[in-house]
Design a protein around this motif. Structure first.
Motif, PDB file in Angstrom:
ATOM      1  N   GLY A 175       0.816  -1.201   0.000  1.00  0.00           N
ATOM      2  CA  GLY A 175       0.000   0.000   0.000  1.00  0.00           C
ATOM      3  C   GLY A 175       0.851   1.253   0.000  1.00  0.00           C
ATOM      4  N   HIS A 176       0.524   2.169  -0.903  1.00  0.00           N
ATOM      5  CA  HIS A 176       1.238   3.447  -0.962  1.00  0.00           C
ATOM      6  C   HIS A 176       0.337   4.564  -0.455  1.00  0.00           C
ATOM      7  CE1 HIS A 176       2.520   7.203  -3.156  1.00  0.00           C
ATOM      8  NE2 HIS A 176       3.588   6.896  -2.458  1.00  0.00           N
ATOM      9  N   SER A 177       0.831   5.370   0.473  1.00  0.00           N
ATOM     10  CA  SER A 177       0.088   6.501   1.020  1.00  0.00           C
ATOM     11  C   SER A 177      -1.229   6.012   1.619  1.00  0.00           C
ATOM     12  CB  SER A 177      -0.109   7.554  -0.077  1.00  0.00           C
ATOM     13  OG  SER A 177      -0.574   8.779   0.453  1.00  0.00           O
ATOM     14  N   GLU A 178      -2.372   6.499   1.154  1.00  0.00           N
ATOM     15  CA  GLU A 178      -3.636   6.017   1.695  1.00  0.00           C
ATOM     16  C   GLU A 178      -3.792   4.511   1.482  1.00  0.00           C
ATOM     17  OE1 GLU A 178      -7.815   8.061   1.500  1.00  0.00           O
ATOM     18  OE2 GLU A 178      -7.719   6.603  -0.134  1.00  0.00           O
ATOM     19  N   GLY A 179      -3.157   3.984   0.439  1.00  0.00           N
ATOM     20  CA  GLY A 179      -3.199   2.549   0.201  1.00  0.00           C
ATOM     21  C   GLY A 179      -2.613   1.741   1.343  1.00  0.00           C
ATOM     22  N   ALA A 180      -1.700   2.345   2.124  1.00  0.00           N
ATOM     23  CA  ALA A 180      -1.147   1.652   3.287  1.00  0.00           C
ATOM     24  C   ALA A 180      -2.228   1.426   4.338  1.00  0.00           C
ATOM     25  CB  ALA A 180       0.011   2.461   3.874  1.00  0.00           C
ATOM     26  N   LEU A 181      -3.101   2.422   4.536  1.00  0.00           N
ATOM     27  CA  LEU A 181      -4.201   2.248   5.481  1.00  0.00           C
ATOM     28  C   LEU A 181      -5.214   1.234   4.951  1.00  0.00           C
ATOM     29  CD1 LEU A 181      -5.611   3.011   8.096  1.00  0.00           C
ATOM     30  CD2 LEU A 181      -6.631   4.967   6.905  1.00  0.00           C
ATOM     31  N   VAL A 182      -5.457   1.235   3.652  1.00  0.00           N
ATOM     32  CA  VAL A 182      -6.334   0.223   3.053  1.00  0.00           C
ATOM     33  C   VAL A 182      -5.771  -1.170   3.328  1.00  0.00           C
ATOM     34  CG1 VAL A 182      -7.303  -0.680   0.907  1.00  0.00           C
ATOM     35  CG2 VAL A 182      -7.161   1.788   1.262  1.00  0.00           C
ATOM     36  N   ALA A 183      -4.461  -1.321   3.164  1.00  0.00           N
ATOM     37  CA  ALA A 183      -3.825  -2.619   3.409  1.00  0.00           C
ATOM     38  C   ALA A 183      -3.987  -3.047   4.866  1.00  0.00           C
ATOM     39  CB  ALA A 183      -2.346  -2.546   3.036  1.00  0.00           C
ATOM     40  N   LEU A 184      -3.766  -2.126   5.795  1.00  0.00           N
ATOM     41  CA  LEU A 184      -3.914  -2.452   7.216  1.00  0.00           C
ATOM     42  C   LEU A 184      -5.346  -2.833   7.550  1.00  0.00           C
ATOM     43  CD1 LEU A 184      -1.710   0.407   8.690  1.00  0.00           C
ATOM     44  CD2 LEU A 184      -1.343  -2.042   9.106  1.00  0.00           C
ATOM     45  N   ASP A 185      -6.294  -2.112   6.989  1.00  0.00           N
ATOM     46  CA  ASP A 185      -7.704  -2.401   7.240  1.00  0.00           C
ATOM     47  C   ASP A 185      -8.090  -3.749   6.641  1.00  0.00           C
ATOM     48  OD1 ASP A 185     -10.297  -1.960   8.140  1.00  0.00           O
ATOM     49  OD2 ASP A 185     -10.874  -0.786   6.391  1.00  0.00           O
ATOM     50  N   ALA A 186      -7.594  -4.044   5.458  1.00  0.00           N
ATOM     51  CA  ALA A 186      -7.925  -5.304   4.794  1.00  0.00           C
ATOM     52  C   ALA A 186      -7.328  -6.505   5.510  1.00  0.00           C
ATOM     53  CB  ALA A 186      -7.450  -5.271   3.345  1.00  0.00           C
ATOM     54  N   ALA A 187      -6.107  -6.363   5.989  1.00  0.00           N
ATOM     55  CA  ALA A 187      -5.373  -7.513   6.519  1.00  0.00           C
ATOM     56  C   ALA A 187      -5.936  -8.037   7.826  1.00  0.00           C
ATOM     57  CB  ALA A 187      -3.904  -7.138   6.705  1.00  0.00           C
ATOM     58  N   ARG A 188      -6.654  -7.213   8.553  1.00  0.00           N
ATOM     59  CA  ARG A 188      -7.135  -7.677   9.858  1.00  0.00           C
ATOM     60  C   ARG A 188      -8.250  -8.711   9.725  1.00  0.00           C
ATOM     61  NH1 ARG A 188     -10.567  -2.665  12.496  1.00  0.00           N
ATOM     62  NH2 ARG A 188     -11.638  -1.932  10.604  1.00  0.00           N
ATOM     63  N   GLN A 189      -8.770  -8.890   8.545  1.00  0.00           N
ATOM     64  CA  GLN A 189      -9.875  -9.829   8.357  1.00  0.00           C
ATOM     65  C   GLN A 189      -9.561 -10.910   7.331  1.00  0.00           C
ATOM     66  OE1 GLN A 189     -13.720  -7.959   7.776  1.00  0.00           O
ATOM     67  NE2 GLN A 189     -13.053  -6.112   8.808  1.00  0.00           N
ATOM     68  N   ASP A 190      -8.301 -11.114   6.996  1.00  0.00           N
ATOM     69  CA  ASP A 190      -8.007 -12.064   5.918  1.00  0.00           C
ATOM     70  C   ASP A 190      -6.690 -12.783   6.173  1.00  0.00           C
ATOM     71  OD1 ASP A 190      -7.662 -13.429   3.532  1.00  0.00           O
ATOM     72  OD2 ASP A 190      -8.550 -11.841   2.342  1.00  0.00           O
ATOM     73  N   GLU A 191      -6.778 -14.071   6.487  1.00  0.00           N
ATOM     74  CA  GLU A 191      -5.578 -14.858   6.725  1.00  0.00           C
ATOM     75  C   GLU A 191      -4.851 -15.206   5.433  1.00  0.00           C
ATOM     76  OE1 GLU A 191      -6.714 -18.232   8.978  1.00  0.00           O
ATOM     77  OE2 GLU A 191      -7.235 -17.087  10.773  1.00  0.00           O
ATOM     78  N   ALA A 192      -5.499 -14.989   4.278  1.00  0.00           N
ATOM     79  CA  ALA A 192      -4.873 -15.313   3.000  1.00  0.00           C
ATOM     80  C   ALA A 192      -3.916 -14.222   2.538  1.00  0.00           C
ATOM     81  CB  ALA A 192      -5.936 -15.559   1.939  1.00  0.00           C
ATOM     82  N   ILE A 193      -3.754 -13.169   3.316  1.00  0.00           N
ATOM     83  CA  ILE A 193      -2.780 -12.126   3.004  1.00  0.00           C
ATOM     84  C   ILE A 193      -1.458 -12.490   3.654  1.00  0.00           C
ATOM     85  CG2 ILE A 193      -2.203  -9.687   3.393  1.00  0.00           C
ATOM     86  CD1 ILE A 193      -5.233  -9.124   3.137  1.00  0.00           C
ATOM     87  N   CYS A 194      -0.407 -12.559   2.837  1.00  0.00           N
ATOM     88  CA  CYS A 194       0.902 -13.023   3.332  1.00  0.00           C
ATOM     89  C   CYS A 194       1.539 -12.033   4.294  1.00  0.00           C
ATOM     90  CB  CYS A 194       1.878 -13.208   2.173  1.00  0.00           C
ATOM     91  SG  CYS A 194       1.345 -14.246   0.837  1.00  0.00           S
ATOM     92  N   GLY A 195       1.439 -10.749   3.971  1.00  0.00           N
ATOM     93  CA  GLY A 195       2.109  -9.718   4.742  1.00  0.00           C
ATOM     94  C   GLY A 195       1.853  -8.366   4.107  1.00  0.00           C
TER      95      GLY A 195
END
Length: 309
Positions: free
Chosen positions: A131-151
């Motif tokens: 995630g770049h800029s606001e995309g970093a917050l999108v990534a953090l928000d998305a990752a808390r609900q998905d175990e299929a995200i590696c990192g």
């Protein structure tokens, strides 16, 4: 006989193809860039506003192609990527919803769907989110609900809630009485309730955008980073005019396990730039400038060895 070096080079030749993701009210669109035998895959999430899959934003004359350059550099090292046009932008324009209906979590839902698509298309067990800029917050928000995200790779991401950043931007610009009204309005939105308009700030706090602001202000990037248990790389640039390194410090303070990359001279569009504002901003419109050194190589290192070993 073909040399081992040539064999390796041929194996990493990349193919680019358009990707469509079913969504409502219309499909989402992106670009898959993948070497022949990818070792991992990542979804690249763009920043705020009308930023497209390549990292460009025509209304603001941003033509740096930063996200496209990052995808190309990662592919050369065996990492496939899908870079996306988010809802309402580029080829995904028709997937935009009315402003009154937009919520920040919609972007996170889309990011999770893209991660699943990226993993399926490349035969990987999971996908990274970059995630770049606001995309970093999108990534953090998305990752808390998905175990299929590696990192997660968080490039120039904010380390505090958006309302705090807006306060800091407004304070030096507004007279005390107007700032008091702005503080009242921001506090209302942080509490999850709509607010009365502030004369002079109608565009920022218009009623139609307030539901989105409420959903956005509710997110604490550092708190989300602290709660995430997967591998994280936090990236900052010393010459970033929009997201200074102090924001990365706030993220790492809450997530000390995260790896950190500080790139001397890097600005917000991931290019080496002068400290002067005009000269720095001039790089935003220059697609010929390369990515800042160490950026892509460090991301590849973290993706290939997320435990740092």
């Amino acid at each position: 006989m073909i040399s081992l070096a040539l064999t390796a080079a041929l194996a990493l030749q990349s193919a680019s193809e358009p990707v469509t993701l079913p969504a409502s009210p219309a499909p989402l669109h992106g670009t898959l860039l993948a070497p022949e035998h990818p070792r991992a895959v990542a979804v690249i999430l763009p920043g705020s506003g009308p930023t497209d899959r390549d990292g460009n934003s025509a209304p603001f004359n941003i033509r740096a192609r930063s996200l496209a350059l990052l995808a190309e550099a990662l592919s050369e090292e065996g990492v496939a990527t899908i870079r996306i046009d988010k809802r309402g932008v580029g080829e995904s324009a028709a997937a935009g919803v009315r402003e009154e209906e937009l919520r920040f979590d919609m972007l996170a839902v889309d990011a999770r769907a893209w991660a699943a698509e990226a993993a399926a298309r490349t035969g990987q067990p999971c996908a990274w989110l970059i995630g770049h800029s606001e995309g970093a917050l999108v990534a953090l928000d998305a990752a808390r609900q998905d175990e299929a995200i590696c990192g997660l790779v968080l490039i120039s991401g904010a380390g505090r809630p958006a309302a705090d950043a807006i306060r800091d931007q407004l304070r030096p610009q507004l007279p005390p009485a107007m700032m008091a009204d702005a503080e009242r309005a921001l506090s209302d939105l942080e509490a999850g309730r709509t607010t009365a308009s502030v004369p002079g700030l109608e565009m920022l706090l218009r009623p139609s955008v307030q539901p989105y602001l409420i959903s956005w202000f509710a997110l604490d990037p550092a708190g989300l980073a602290a709660a995430y248990e997967g591998p994280v790389l936090i990236v900052s640039g010393s010459n970033d005019l929009q997201i200074p390194p102090a924001e990365a410090d706030a993220l790492q303070a809450r997530q000390p396990r995260a790896r950190r990359l500080d790139v001397d001279g890097m600005n917000h569009v991931m290019k080496i730039a002068p400290t002067g504002t005009a000269e720095n901003l001039a790089t935003y419109a220059n697609p010929s400038l390369p990515l800042a050194p160490r950026l892509a190589t460090t991301i590849v290192e973290v993706i290939q060895k997320p435990d740092g070993r």
